[in-house]
Design an enzyme around this catalytic site. Sequence first.
Site, PDB file in Angstrom:
ATOM      1  CG  HIS A  62      -4.664   4.042   2.907  1.00 15.75           C
ATOM      2  ND1 HIS A  62      -5.224   5.298   2.895  1.00 15.75           N
ATOM      3  CD2 HIS A  62      -5.173   3.394   1.827  1.00 15.75           C
ATOM      4  CE1 HIS A  62      -6.039   5.402   1.859  1.00 15.75           C
ATOM      5  NE2 HIS A  62      -6.022   4.263   1.190  1.00 15.75           N
ATOM      6  CD  GLU A  65      -2.695   1.536   0.270  1.00 13.80           C
ATOM      7  OE1 GLU A  65      -2.751   2.696  -0.179  1.00 13.80           O
ATOM      8  OE2 GLU A  65      -3.373   0.595  -0.176  1.00 13.80           O
ATOM      9  CG  ASP A  83      -1.342   0.374  -3.758  1.00 17.06           C
ATOM     10  OD1 ASP A  83      -0.454   1.155  -3.362  1.00 17.06           O
ATOM     11  OD2 ASP A  83      -2.425   0.235  -3.154  1.00 17.06           O
ATOM     12  CG  HIS A  84      -1.962   4.057  -5.053  1.00 14.43           C
ATOM     13  ND1 HIS A  84      -1.773   4.894  -3.970  1.00 14.43           N
ATOM     14  CD2 HIS A  84      -2.894   3.150  -4.642  1.00 14.43           C
ATOM     15  CE1 HIS A  84      -2.550   4.528  -2.964  1.00 14.43           C
ATOM     16  NE2 HIS A  84      -3.235   3.464  -3.344  1.00 14.43           N
ATOM     17  CB  THR A 128      -5.810  -0.090  -4.075  1.00 15.16           C
ATOM     18  OG1 THR A 128      -5.051   0.780  -3.227  1.00 15.16           O
ATOM     19  CG2 THR A 128      -5.462  -1.536  -3.742  1.00 15.16           C
TER      20      THR A 128
END
EC number: 2.7.8.-
Length: 649
Positions: free
Chosen positions: A412, A253, A471-472, A297
């Site tokens: 996150h 994440e 993921d990003h 995600t």
Amino acid sequence: MKTFIKERGLAFFLIAVVLLWIKTYVGYVLNFNLGIDNTIQKILLFVNPLSSSLFFLGFGLLFKKKLQQTAIIVIHFLMSFLLYANIVYYRFFNDFITIPVIMQAKTNGGQLGDSAFSLMRPTDAFYFIDTIILIILAIKVNKPAETSSKKSFRIIFASSILVFLINLAVAESDRPELLTRSFDRNYLVKYLGTYNFTIYDAVQNIKSNSQRALADSSDVTEVENYMKANYDVPNNVYFGKAEGKNVIYVSLESLQSFIIDYKIDGKEVTPFLNKLAHDNETFYFDNFFHQTGQGKTSDAEFMMENSLYPLAQGSVFVNKAQNTLQSVPAILKSKNYTSATFHGNTQTFWNRNEMYKAEGIDKFFDSAYYDMNEENTKNYGMKDKPFFKESMPLLESLPQPFYTKFITLSNHFPFGMDEGDTDFPAGDFGDSVVDNYFQSAHYLDQSIEQFFNDLKKDGLYDKSIIVMYGDHYGISENHNKAMAKVLGKDEITDYDNAQLQRVPLFIHAAGVKGEKVHKYAGDVDVAPTILHLLGVDTKDYLMSGSDILSKEHREVIPFRNGDFISPKYTKISGKYYDTKTGKELDESEVDKSEDSLVKKELEMSDKIINGDLLRFYEPKGFKKVNPSDYDYTKHDEDSSETSKDNEDK
């Protein structure tokens, strides 16, 4: 004009228009980084809220005398709310709300509260003060326009259309084919404004949805010819090197590549991942870029498993879960793989419970399978350490070979950690989000190390190929001031922002010799790379990606907005840079062949997704997925069987 306004009682209406107009312009200037380059763009940014203010507030004039001012106030409030929602959304995503994003709120909205609240500021009351002023004026003055106001509406409506057409004509002169070739929402808002953009987006959404109904089997021919012509022959050195191994994907994440080998106060932030990046059994890709759009995600998951690009608006998971797909887990069924996803959140988040059925994923272990007590959870779901610990019995219960995916959550936004979860120091860069990022990234690193140790303990490590990817991005452009300090720069430029879209990709398989790979690659390239390592040739499948280990790998990495990066060029916000030096280039210096390739790549992928073209295409040996074959409802026997398996062991 004075007589017209006085006779028709339009003063209240015009006050509402001016307040909304000026407020919207102030909101643009204070919150959006739209890349204003010239005087024309400055003028358009100021003018573009006027047409939509006249148009929408004008509908209030159609109401009868007693309801007229109330209607204007309600419309004014709704437009203010839309503006403010875009401002809050932009503060993290550097993007604007689309119709599909609003639809995603059905599956994600209830769990986004903490993140959204952290983006709000006390000064945001400014965006609603004018609505309060209008309410006070309506109560004190209470002088609406005349009862019959259809003529007034027609005049206002015509005026708004005229202003919009002039606005559009000037915009087209500065940015030709604005409405037909722009993937970038920043351009549309810069030239047309947030309200007009929302109308444009609604039209595009309707157009996209209609493509499926109009598509037929002949439409797949062009896509098939293009993708097969761009197929990359596997590298014989690596093809089949991991054949028969279990596959374990781990979504890291919000992890960005700058964190690898980074130190705070002399301490490595991610010591285990650093070690893994330099391990001789790891392929570590240091020029790997995320290509996610608004689905974040879920977009990363989609690209990893389907090798197609995300949607221009919204999430494929939410908007196209009814599509026919040819995902990696579905392809591996012919090799007798069992597939499962592990995620410490509810099934419905990002509409996963429906999308996974379309992808042919056999099992979905969601929050119902975990002990979701207060100590184990934070923000979006389960903390990573208990998540991996409680996942092990579930993983061991699967028949082998298996294809699995673990979705982590702790790293996150806004990256705060509970007391006792980590003793790693926060950063000291003057920005709490950036400072906390190092703590949560360290916690993620520890949880991955724990997971690897558990895999070794249970005998699964040597039998598996482990794929881990960021993921990003985790830190948006709104934190560039602090990020400049992190990276030791005076400032973060657009070029730097493009480079910061690097995320780590690890492919680790015990017994398989790895290396540090410097090739440029993106999310869509992972599926063909993994399938070729497993000995599955992808030549008969329609995939946008290119095997990274192939000698023929294409190193042009498209982003969803039409920008791209390659070893030669970086295109960001419509400007071109030399990737090696960061020097801005004049368009006349740029070979536009890479631009053309990016446009074609996105176009072909969009045709597949929007037209649902894979329903007309079935590769040899592939069994089409029937979503009705899958049921992710947790039954009591699921838990009892897992417990029994653990006792037997």
